[in-house]
Design a protein around this motif. Sequence first.
Motif, PDB file in Angstrom:
ATOM      1  N   GLU A  60       0.848  -1.191   0.000  1.00  0.00           N
ATOM      2  CA  GLU A  60       0.000   0.000   0.000  1.00  0.00           C
ATOM      3  C   GLU A  60       0.884   1.241   0.000  1.00  0.00           C
ATOM      4  O   GLU A  60       2.030   1.211   0.429  1.00  0.00           O
ATOM      5  CB  GLU A  60      -0.907   0.016   1.231  1.00  0.00           C
ATOM      6  CG  GLU A  60      -1.822  -1.187   1.361  1.00  0.00           C
ATOM      7  CD  GLU A  60      -2.922  -1.216   0.309  1.00  0.00           C
ATOM      8  OE1 GLU A  60      -3.160  -0.157  -0.324  1.00  0.00           O
ATOM      9  OE2 GLU A  60      -3.538  -2.281   0.121  1.00  0.00           O
ATOM     10  N   ARG A  61       0.305   2.344  -0.473  1.00  0.00           N
ATOM     11  CA  ARG A  61       1.041   3.609  -0.497  1.00  0.00           C
ATOM     12  C   ARG A  61       0.421   4.592   0.481  1.00  0.00           C
ATOM     13  O   ARG A  61      -0.768   4.877   0.412  1.00  0.00           O
ATOM     14  CB  ARG A  61       1.058   4.214  -1.907  1.00  0.00           C
ATOM     15  CG  ARG A  61       1.935   5.464  -2.009  1.00  0.00           C
ATOM     16  CD  ARG A  61       2.300   5.753  -3.441  1.00  0.00           C
ATOM     17  NE  ARG A  61       3.198   4.756  -3.976  1.00  0.00           N
ATOM     18  CZ  ARG A  61       4.517   4.752  -3.811  1.00  0.00           C
ATOM     19  NH1 ARG A  61       5.084   5.706  -3.092  1.00  0.00           N
ATOM     20  NH2 ARG A  61       5.268   3.821  -4.333  1.00  0.00           N
ATOM     21  N   VAL A  62       1.249   5.071   1.377  1.00  0.00           N
ATOM     22  CA  VAL A  62       0.816   6.080   2.346  1.00  0.00           C
ATOM     23  C   VAL A  62       1.124   7.452   1.761  1.00  0.00           C
ATOM     24  O   VAL A  62       2.262   7.737   1.374  1.00  0.00           O
ATOM     25  CB  VAL A  62       1.561   5.895   3.683  1.00  0.00           C
ATOM     26  CG1 VAL A  62       1.223   7.038   4.644  1.00  0.00           C
ATOM     27  CG2 VAL A  62       1.197   4.560   4.310  1.00  0.00           C
ATOM     28  N   ARG A  63       0.102   8.305   1.716  1.00  0.00           N
ATOM     29  CA  ARG A  63       0.279   9.656   1.170  1.00  0.00           C
ATOM     30  C   ARG A  63      -0.248  10.675   2.171  1.00  0.00           C
ATOM     31  O   ARG A  63      -1.420  10.656   2.519  1.00  0.00           O
ATOM     32  CB  ARG A  63      -0.444   9.803  -0.168  1.00  0.00           C
ATOM     33  CG  ARG A  63       0.122   8.931  -1.281  1.00  0.00           C
ATOM     34  CD  ARG A  63      -0.517   9.250  -2.606  1.00  0.00           C
ATOM     35  NE  ARG A  63      -1.946   8.982  -2.591  1.00  0.00           N
ATOM     36  CZ  ARG A  63      -2.799   9.482  -3.487  1.00  0.00           C
ATOM     37  NH1 ARG A  63      -2.367  10.289  -4.438  1.00  0.00           N
ATOM     38  NH2 ARG A  63      -4.080   9.171  -3.418  1.00  0.00           N
ATOM     39  N   VAL A 127       5.181   7.088   0.852  1.00  0.00           N
ATOM     40  CA  VAL A 127       5.997   5.944   1.250  1.00  0.00           C
ATOM     41  C   VAL A 127       5.193   4.660   1.033  1.00  0.00           C
ATOM     42  O   VAL A 127       3.996   4.617   1.299  1.00  0.00           O
ATOM     43  CB  VAL A 127       6.447   6.070   2.721  1.00  0.00           C
ATOM     44  CG1 VAL A 127       5.270   6.193   3.657  1.00  0.00           C
ATOM     45  CG2 VAL A 127       7.330   4.906   3.129  1.00  0.00           C
ATOM     46  N   ALA A 128       5.861   3.634   0.513  1.00  0.00           N
ATOM     47  CA  ALA A 128       5.226   2.339   0.283  1.00  0.00           C
ATOM     48  C   ALA A 128       5.436   1.443   1.492  1.00  0.00           C
ATOM     49  O   ALA A 128       6.537   1.377   2.052  1.00  0.00           O
ATOM     50  CB  ALA A 128       5.800   1.672  -0.968  1.00  0.00           C
ATOM     51  N   ILE A 129       4.383   0.753   1.895  1.00  0.00           N
ATOM     52  CA  ILE A 129       4.479  -0.181   3.024  1.00  0.00           C
ATOM     53  C   ILE A 129       3.895  -1.526   2.605  1.00  0.00           C
ATOM     54  O   ILE A 129       2.912  -1.594   1.873  1.00  0.00           O
ATOM     55  CB  ILE A 129       3.743   0.353   4.269  1.00  0.00           C
ATOM     56  CG1 ILE A 129       2.266   0.627   3.952  1.00  0.00           C
ATOM     57  CG2 ILE A 129       4.404   1.610   4.795  1.00  0.00           C
ATOM     58  CD1 ILE A 129       1.437   0.984   5.176  1.00  0.00           C
ATOM     59  N   ALA A 150      11.493   3.430   1.237  1.00  0.00           N
ATOM     60  CA  ALA A 150      12.148   4.737   1.376  1.00  0.00           C
ATOM     61  C   ALA A 150      11.111   5.848   1.277  1.00  0.00           C
ATOM     62  O   ALA A 150      10.147   5.753   0.520  1.00  0.00           O
ATOM     63  CB  ALA A 150      13.216   4.909   0.303  1.00  0.00           C
ATOM     64  N   ARG A 151      11.318   6.898   2.025  1.00  0.00           N
ATOM     65  CA  ARG A 151      10.354   7.996   2.009  1.00  0.00           C
ATOM     66  C   ARG A 151      10.616   8.926   0.831  1.00  0.00           C
ATOM     67  O   ARG A 151      11.753   9.186   0.455  1.00  0.00           O
ATOM     68  CB  ARG A 151      10.428   8.782   3.318  1.00  0.00           C
ATOM     69  CG  ARG A 151      11.712   9.549   3.515  1.00  0.00           C
ATOM     70  CD  ARG A 151      11.760  10.235   4.862  1.00  0.00           C
ATOM     71  NE  ARG A 151      12.992  11.000   5.009  1.00  0.00           N
ATOM     72  CZ  ARG A 151      13.340  11.649   6.107  1.00  0.00           C
ATOM     73  NH1 ARG A 151      12.552  11.605   7.172  1.00  0.00           N
ATOM     74  NH2 ARG A 151      14.461  12.320   6.167  1.00  0.00           N
ATOM     75  N   LYS A 212       0.348  18.986  11.376  1.00  0.00           N
ATOM     76  CA  LYS A 212       0.080  19.591  10.066  1.00  0.00           C
ATOM     77  C   LYS A 212      -0.306  18.565   9.003  1.00  0.00           C
ATOM     78  O   LYS A 212      -1.263  18.728   8.281  1.00  0.00           O
ATOM     79  CB  LYS A 212       1.310  20.388   9.586  1.00  0.00           C
ATOM     80  CG  LYS A 212       1.598  21.639  10.382  1.00  0.00           C
ATOM     81  CD  LYS A 212       0.499  22.667  10.235  1.00  0.00           C
ATOM     82  CE  LYS A 212       0.821  23.951  11.000  1.00  0.00           C
ATOM     83  NZ  LYS A 212      -0.268  24.945  10.908  1.00  0.00           N
ATOM     84  N   MET A 213       0.493  17.494   8.886  1.00  0.00           N
ATOM     85  CA  MET A 213       0.278  16.525   7.810  1.00  0.00           C
ATOM     86  C   MET A 213      -0.991  15.719   8.043  1.00  0.00           C
ATOM     87  O   MET A 213      -1.339  15.392   9.178  1.00  0.00           O
ATOM     88  CB  MET A 213       1.482  15.579   7.702  1.00  0.00           C
ATOM     89  CG  MET A 213       2.824  16.284   7.538  1.00  0.00           C
ATOM     90  SD  MET A 213       2.961  17.257   6.020  1.00  0.00           S
ATOM     91  CE  MET A 213       3.069  15.957   4.788  1.00  0.00           C
ATOM     92  N   ARG A 214      -1.673  15.416   6.948  1.00  0.00           N
ATOM     93  CA  ARG A 214      -2.902  14.631   7.007  1.00  0.00           C
ATOM     94  C   ARG A 214      -2.901  13.580   5.893  1.00  0.00           C
ATOM     95  O   ARG A 214      -2.328  13.794   4.823  1.00  0.00           O
ATOM     96  CB  ARG A 214      -4.134  15.535   6.838  1.00  0.00           C
ATOM     97  CG  ARG A 214      -4.315  16.549   7.969  1.00  0.00           C
ATOM     98  CD  ARG A 214      -4.678  15.869   9.273  1.00  0.00           C
ATOM     99  NE  ARG A 214      -4.883  16.825  10.361  1.00  0.00           N
ATOM    100  CZ  ARG A 214      -3.949  17.248  11.181  1.00  0.00           C
ATOM    101  NH1 ARG A 214      -2.700  16.809  11.030  1.00  0.00           N
ATOM    102  NH2 ARG A 214      -4.216  18.110  12.142  1.00  0.00           N
ATOM    103  N   LEU A 215      -3.577  12.472   6.153  1.00  0.00           N
ATOM    104  CA  LEU A 215      -3.691  11.425   5.132  1.00  0.00           C
ATOM    105  C   LEU A 215      -4.545  11.908   3.960  1.00  0.00           C
ATOM    106  O   LEU A 215      -5.599  12.514   4.166  1.00  0.00           O
ATOM    107  CB  LEU A 215      -4.326  10.175   5.730  1.00  0.00           C
ATOM    108  CG  LEU A 215      -3.423   9.171   6.426  1.00  0.00           C
ATOM    109  CD1 LEU A 215      -4.259   8.060   7.053  1.00  0.00           C
ATOM    110  CD2 LEU A 215      -2.396   8.577   5.471  1.00  0.00           C
ATOM    111  N   VAL A 216      -4.086  11.612   2.756  1.00  0.00           N
ATOM    112  CA  VAL A 216      -4.889  11.926   1.575  1.00  0.00           C
ATOM    113  C   VAL A 216      -6.097  11.009   1.519  1.00  0.00           C
ATOM    114  O   VAL A 216      -7.215  11.434   1.212  1.00  0.00           O
ATOM    115  CB  VAL A 216      -4.035  11.786   0.294  1.00  0.00           C
ATOM    116  CG1 VAL A 216      -4.888  11.986  -0.956  1.00  0.00           C
ATOM    117  CG2 VAL A 216      -2.878  12.787   0.318  1.00  0.00           C
ATOM    118  N   GLU A 217      -5.890   9.741   1.834  1.00  0.00           N
ATOM    119  CA  GLU A 217      -6.981   8.771   1.897  1.00  0.00           C
ATOM    120  C   GLU A 217      -6.628   7.682   2.905  1.00  0.00           C
ATOM    121  O   GLU A 217      -5.448   7.439   3.172  1.00  0.00           O
ATOM    122  CB  GLU A 217      -7.241   8.155   0.521  1.00  0.00           C
ATOM    123  CG  GLU A 217      -6.032   7.502  -0.105  1.00  0.00           C
ATOM    124  CD  GLU A 217      -6.281   7.055  -1.536  1.00  0.00           C
ATOM    125  OE1 GLU A 217      -5.401   6.358  -2.077  1.00  0.00           O
ATOM    126  OE2 GLU A 217      -7.332   7.395  -2.085  1.00  0.00           O
TER     127      GLU A 217
END
Length: 228
Positions: A60-63, A127-129, A150-151, A212-217
């Motif tokens: 999965e991709r974390v954005r 980042v991919a997990i 890798a980020r 500040k940062m938030r998940l896109v989905e």
Amino acid sequence: MPPLPDQPLIGREGKKRKKASTKNKKKTAKKKRRRSTSKSADKPKKTAGKDTKAGTGKTERVRLIYTEKKKSSDATAGDKTSDDCEGGSLVAGVQCVATRIDQAGGGGGGGGGETEEESSNKATLNVAITPELTSVDDGRGYKVTLDVGARDMNVPSDLKIQSRVQALSDIALVMLRLRRWTRTLNAKETKELKEQGYITRPLVTPFQGLKKMRLVEPVFLTVRDEGG
């Protein structure tokens, strides 16, 4: 005839022989101890059941994103136009402002009527997990961990100083949480995994409490039991 040896001499020789025999006994005892320790070292120690990899899930991709809005230089165009048209009568001033707005493309009923345009600076993290399923307690339980790639991050230097510091802090915190994240399945989840061969759960805790940062989905983890 030579005299017979005195009795004390016989006694000394006897003592010497006893000492020698004692030394031999000690050497033999040491050899036995060495043999026993070497034999015990050769014997394999009994170990508890080791954790074994049972399966791998879908990558999965974390954005994550943080958007900071700022006004462009065109936002003050209206004020500048009015300043250029100062002086003269009121009617002349109004006509001057209208003319300059038309020249700037802001007049008429078409698009471009906004005198304030907003641009944005965006801080991002990608980042991919990959979730990994591990069998524990000799197959009686399971736990899930993450293989973190890798980020890929971008934090613009023209963000507000405080916003930039908080965004960088959020990114570092999320990466640390992802690498340390683990989840042991409960009895209900273990039963579900064994019955249908896979299980899907949301990934939530690494993204809680960010400034500040938030998940896109939302991110969902799916792992499959490949151990049979």
